[in-house]
Design an enzyme around this catalytic site. Structure first.
Site, PDB file in Angstrom:
ATOM      1  CE  LYS A 223      -3.499   2.380   2.700  1.00 51.06           C
ATOM      2  NZ  LYS A 223      -4.462   2.341   3.793  1.00 51.06           N
ATOM      3  CD  GLU A 229       9.002  -6.209   7.091  1.00 54.04           C
ATOM      4  OE1 GLU A 229       8.753  -5.092   6.553  1.00 54.04           O
ATOM      5  OE2 GLU A 229       8.848  -6.420   8.301  1.00 54.04           O
ATOM      6  N   GLY A 284      -4.845  -1.897   4.876  1.00 57.64           N
ATOM      7  CA  GLY A 284      -4.056  -3.028   4.374  1.00 57.64           C
ATOM      8  C   GLY A 284      -4.730  -4.366   4.644  1.00 57.64           C
ATOM      9  NE  ARG A 285      -6.396  -3.845  10.741  1.00 56.99           N
ATOM     10  CZ  ARG A 285      -5.722  -2.697  10.813  1.00 56.99           C
ATOM     11  NH1 ARG A 285      -4.563  -2.581  10.176  1.00 56.99           N
ATOM     12  NH2 ARG A 285      -6.193  -1.680  11.510  1.00 56.99           N
ATOM     13  CD  GLU A 370      -1.818  -4.427  11.390  1.00 54.28           C
ATOM     14  OE1 GLU A 370      -2.436  -4.316  10.314  1.00 54.28           O
ATOM     15  OE2 GLU A 370      -0.597  -4.653  11.438  1.00 54.28           O
ATOM     16  CG  HIS A 401      -4.673 -35.548  17.123  1.00 54.79           C
ATOM     17  ND1 HIS A 401      -4.878 -36.769  17.727  1.00 54.79           N
ATOM     18  CD2 HIS A 401      -5.644 -35.426  16.175  1.00 54.79           C
ATOM     19  CE1 HIS A 401      -5.907 -37.366  17.130  1.00 54.79           C
ATOM     20  NE2 HIS A 401      -6.390 -36.569  16.197  1.00 54.79           N
ATOM     21  CE  LYS A 514       5.679  -1.003  10.041  1.00 57.96           C
ATOM     22  NZ  LYS A 514       4.670  -0.326   9.242  1.00 57.96           N
TER      23      LYS A 514
HETATM   24  O1  F6P Z   1       2.743  -3.904   9.882  1.00 59.76           O
HETATM   25  C1  F6P Z   1       1.872  -2.887   9.616  1.00 59.76           C
HETATM   26  C2  F6P Z   1       1.374  -2.831   8.206  1.00 59.76           C
HETATM   27  O2  F6P Z   1       1.235  -1.485   7.935  1.00 59.76           O
HETATM   28  C3  F6P Z   1       0.056  -3.579   7.992  1.00 59.76           C
HETATM   29  O3  F6P Z   1      -1.020  -2.885   8.486  1.00 59.76           O
HETATM   30  C4  F6P Z   1       0.057  -3.725   6.524  1.00 59.76           C
HETATM   31  O4  F6P Z   1      -0.890  -4.645   6.097  1.00 59.76           O
HETATM   32  C5  F6P Z   1       1.488  -4.155   6.290  1.00 59.76           C
HETATM   33  O5  F6P Z   1       2.238  -3.401   7.241  1.00 59.76           O
HETATM   34  C6  F6P Z   1       2.021  -3.930   4.909  1.00 59.76           C
HETATM   35  O6  F6P Z   1       1.987  -2.592   4.533  1.00 59.76           O
HETATM   36  P1  F6P Z   1       2.170  -2.150   3.033  1.00 59.76           P
HETATM   37  O7  F6P Z   1       1.062  -2.749   2.240  1.00 59.76           O
HETATM   38  O8  F6P Z   1       2.141  -0.660   3.042  1.00 59.76           O
HETATM   39  O9  F6P Z   1       3.500  -2.686   2.556  1.00 59.76           O
END
Ligand code: F6P
Length: 549
Positions: A223, A229, A284-285, A370, A401, A514
């Site tokens: 987003k 990452e 995002g979620r 979240e 189990h 972060k």
């Molecule tokens: O870890 C927080 C967060 O902002 C989530 O809410 C989101 O889904 C994820 O990181 C990824 O964010 P982006 O889509 O901006 O890479």
């Protein structure tokens, strides 16, 4: 911060609104009612009303919720729906669907519902109807998906795409990954998908090792397009592609992006013509319905994606219009409040009796925790009650189990959602009969224990029962029913957030980690002693001495 730790701050004031919640007559009535219910049991409630299982089941467009095995009575439901009314839930739902800025800390609307709205709908944001833009992107996505699926879209060496690799994390990974695992048996295009999320090189490296760069398409989903990452994995993927193909122009045929930020996408080196847009009013979620679902659309086809949206749309309509006592997401949300705030539940287990839904607990963990894992309300005041429970779970029967021992005999009440699918997509009924027998058996054992023999058994072999669960049944697992299921949980979470006074659409709690990771990363490579607390500093020094050798 140097080695000195800051002193802890005094707790924030409880907000007048939060205090009003616990001081309200209905909250007090619920507390008193809880004490009344302590003297009864699920067995007794089923005895009093032999039709309870039927009376407390609701079917909506084929999806069934049986909530009869919760320790509640009609009076509980009346009180809980009164709570919802008193807290203005109806107005809250209307405000969210209308595009009001319900995400107060970010001053934004939360309009995932607009992503699945009919093309004829009108939802204004800042005076402009967003639905045409939503459908324009959906059309671009389906055009692109069709070209990839038909082989018209080719890689730099002229070969068709065989694997789509979604690079993203959190909401830019979990939704499409979960849905892909749920529905991949429906893929007929000969294209499969892989999902890379973790910054740990052990995630992407084995994925790349298996792939042919000539037939691989990367969908970089972020987003913000700032997530370390995702950008790190995308750079590694780009380097791998260029090393293998030796053609700098190959990026344009093998990388597309999904983001709200065209400038950053372009700065990364992906042509904005290969970017699929979404908007800051999509959390995002809550974004699987947007272009974040592109990998799904490529693998499953545009029609399947439309079915996913249609399933969610039916739940949206239901959520908006059904009376609270018949409203599936409202009931699920209220039952969760009952368990969390009046029965002392700390966690909530999600137990899909379907291996295809194995990633659902992880997906719901982000969606719920979240969203509602907050301790200040929309006005920045401390909330007086417990908010999001810990969400966890695993598919049945595997969980039986592993951790079901605790569900049956542990000391912490843990409400559960059992999710079953009536008709499997295989014809091995000997498996499915056993699977579903286990689901039904577990809900019954949790609710009633071993009443008949309770007194004759030694304590360690007795089952007290009286443990609450919901059962959700889907006729089949299809894009449509998966859309229903996910929307059901999205709205459940909204209900709880609204009643607790939480803003479910921000996630400021992830920021500090972060920022600190950034600082630590800067210091890890220097020779100076780290300037953190003695634990963090010595861990970093150990890593410098041993890890990087
Ligand atoms: O870890 C927080 C967060 O902002 C989530 O809410 C989101 O889904 C994820 O990181 C990824 O964010 P982006 O889509 O901006 O890479």
């Amino acid at each position: 911060m140097s080695a000195a730790l800051p002193h802890s701050r005094p707790p924030r004031e409880v907000s007048p609104a939060a205090a009003a919640l616990t001081d309200s007559p209905v909250w007090r009535d619920l507390s008193a009612h809880r004490a009344e219910l302590a003297t009864t049991s699920l067995a007794r409630l089923f005895e009093i009303n032999p039709r309870r299982g039927i009376d407390m089941s609701i079917e909506r467009d084929g999806m069934v919720l049986d909530y009869s095995k919760n320790l509640v009575t009609d009076q509980t439901i009346r009180l809980l729906t009164r709570l919802a009314t008193d807290r203005g839930l109806g107005e809250g739902i209307a405000a969210m669907f209308a595009g009001d800025r319900v995400n107060t800390t970010e001053d934004r609307a939360a309009l995932h519902t607009a992503l699945r709205a009919d093309a004829s709908a009108s939802v204004p944001v800042d005076g402009e109807n967003v639905i045409p833009a939503v459908h324009a992107v959906l059309n671009r996505m389906s055009d692109f998906a069709d070209r990839v699926r038909s082989g018209e879209w080719r890689g730099a060496t002229g070969r068709a795409v065989r694997t789509v690799v979604n690079i993203g994390i959190g909401g830019s990974d979990l939704g499409p990954a979960m849905a892909y695992h749920a529905l991949r048996e429906r893929a007929r295009s000969g294209i499969d998908a892989r999902y890379v999320s973790n910054i740990d090189g052990h995630d992407i490296i084995p994925v790349l090792r298996d792939l042919d760069p000539e037939t691989t398409l990367f969908v970089v989903c972020s987003k913000t397009f700032t997530t370390v990452e995702t950008l790190t994995n995308a750079r590694t993927a780009r380097r791998w592609l260029l090393d293998r193909l030796g053609d700098p122009d190959a990026v344009g045929r093998h990388f597309v992006a999904v983001s709200t930020d065209a400038e950053k996408v372009s700065a990364f080196g992906i042509d904005p013509a290969n970017m699929f847009e979404f908007w800051d009013w999509v959390g995002g979620r809550y974004s699987v319905w947007s272009a974040i679902g592109l990998s799904l659309m490529i693998v499953l086809g545009p029609d399947a994606f439309e079915d996913l949206l249609a399933g969610a749309r039916t739940v949206d309509d239901h959520f908006r219009t059904a009376p609270f006592e018949q409203n599936l997401p409202v009931l699920l949300g209220l039952l969760g409040i009952w368990h969390r705030n009046f029965q002392g539940a700390q966690s909530h287990a999600v137990l899909p009796y379907d291996q295809r839904l194995a990633l659902l607990p992880a997906y719901l963990q982000q969606l719920d925790m979240e969203s509602n894992g907050k301790s200040v309300d929309r006005d920045g005041h401390r909330i007086a009650v417990d908010t999001a429970p810990i969400i966890w779970g695993a598919p049945g029967t595997n969980g039986q189990h592993a951790f079901f021992q605790m569900l049956h005999q542990g000391t912490t009440p843990t409400p559960c959602d059992f999710i079953g699918v009536l008709t499997p997509s295989h014809s091995r009924w000997e498996h499915h009969d056993l699977l579903m027998s286990n689901l039904f058996a577990q809900t019954r054992a949790l609710a009633f224990g071993d009443l008949d023999e309770f007194d004759q058994r030694p304590a360690h072999r007795s089952f007290p029962g009286n443990r609450s669960s919901n059962t959700i049944l889907l006729p089949r697992l299809t894009p449509f029913t998966l859309g229903q299921l996910v929307a059901l949980y999205e709205h459940k979470i909204f209900v709880q957030g609204w009643i607790w006074g939480v803003n479910p659409f921000d996630q400021w709690g992830v920021e500090l980690g972060k920022t600190l990771a950034d600082r630590i990363h800067g210091e890890l490579r220097s020779d100076q002693p780290p300037g953190f607390d003695s634990s963090t500093s010595q861990l970093m020094q150990r890593y410098r001495r041993v890890g990087r050798l």
